[in-house]
Design an enzyme around this catalytic site. Sequence first.
Site: not given
Lengths: 400, 53
Positions: A30, A84, A86, A88, A150, A169, A195, A228
């Site tokens: 993104h 989370h 999100e 991914d 986040h 994350d 990051y 990640h």
Amino acid sequence: MNSDVAMNAIKVAEKVYWVGAVDWNIRDFHGYSTHRGTTYNAYLILDDHVALVDTVKANFSEEMMTRIESVVDPEKIEYVVCNHVEMDHSGAVPQAMETVKNAKVICTERGKEGLAKHYRGDWQFATVKTGGKLNLGKRNLSFIEAPMLHWPDSMFTYLVEDRILMPNDAFGQHIASSGRFDDEVPEALDEAEKYYANILMPFGSLIQSAIKKMGELNISPSVIAPSHGVIWRSDPQRIVNSYDDWSSGRTKPKVLVVYDSMWGSTEKMARAIAENAADPSVKVSVFHLRNSDRSDVVKEILAARVILLGTSTLNNTMLPKMGSLMTYLSGLRPKNKAVACFGSYGWGGGGVRTLENQLKALGLDVFAASVEAQYIPGDTDLEKCGELGKLAREKAKAGL
Amino acid sequence: MMKWRCRICRYEYDEAIGQPEKGIPPGTGFGNLPNDWTCPVCGASKTEFERIE
């Protein structure tokens, strides 16, 4: 992903496995440039009750499922923990829930709302709060809400007996590698800094409170397994200390010169500034925005004490690459930076003025008057740039 | 003086403290914040806040 390729679970600790996916080819996350790819980390805990903590991006579902199958029948999974929402990390939840229809999805209240709006799945949910525990048999998961680290739904999961923190994350890095652990991938800390700068910069004060909260809850992880990149096992305190440092707002004697230039005039000014800002105790870095990606520049902004931004004027405003950086920074809200502007123009000007106004609106300290040159900078203009460079050098030495 | 909490991210607005960095002086009641005021952490609107004490 090709499901014919046998893929294995990687052991993190006794009966704890990494079952994620390696995305070697992603280069644009993104808008964040992922030069080294990334991984989506999912973790499997085998006990009397089997738990899957987080999943992977949807197009890697098969890869995750085959890794799970290498150690346990996926139908045995009873809990799917979603730290989370999100995509991914939650993208493969629908596929996992197809296989384990009776599993419970464990998440925060906000997580439940978010997952419902993403997937509209008819799933059983159990929502948790900070301090909530889930007994898996011999071991327990404990949950810590981490709103805005986040997203509002974010939480950390802690495997209490093994002292394994799965903070999603937080503490992550975008890096694809064959090694799963920090001691195998020395570049990980560098990517962790990028990051942090690109994802967590706006939330420094929340990071500071989260680190304190970990202490209050007696969480002293022997392993930090983010969602990640690599797993921090050699010295997990090192990444916690780095987060403490990055979120503290402390800066280094470092000057950044960041610019875009139409016909080389603003570039000449940038070089005169950089030449004069250099000093044995001050590190100067120069970035042309048409050669360097904004997410790489933001990594450098994190620790910089002084930032000099330059743009030529195009149609009475900034060049679009500088506009893009400023839009990005208005969301990341960097703190404790001294800034000043420079640039060339032909007639009416407007690029530098717009830039300076946007920096002021960000609440940054504009420490010197802008330097502008008409058409091609002459000796007097370049002397003024030199003076700005020297001012920047002194500012960087003195602190803020 | 009361405190208000953002339902999205849990940021707390304390009327006794205000938000001096944005020019909102201590003692500013939540109702007196501008209508376009947003949560400084997550950007949620005023309507997402609830009174907590």
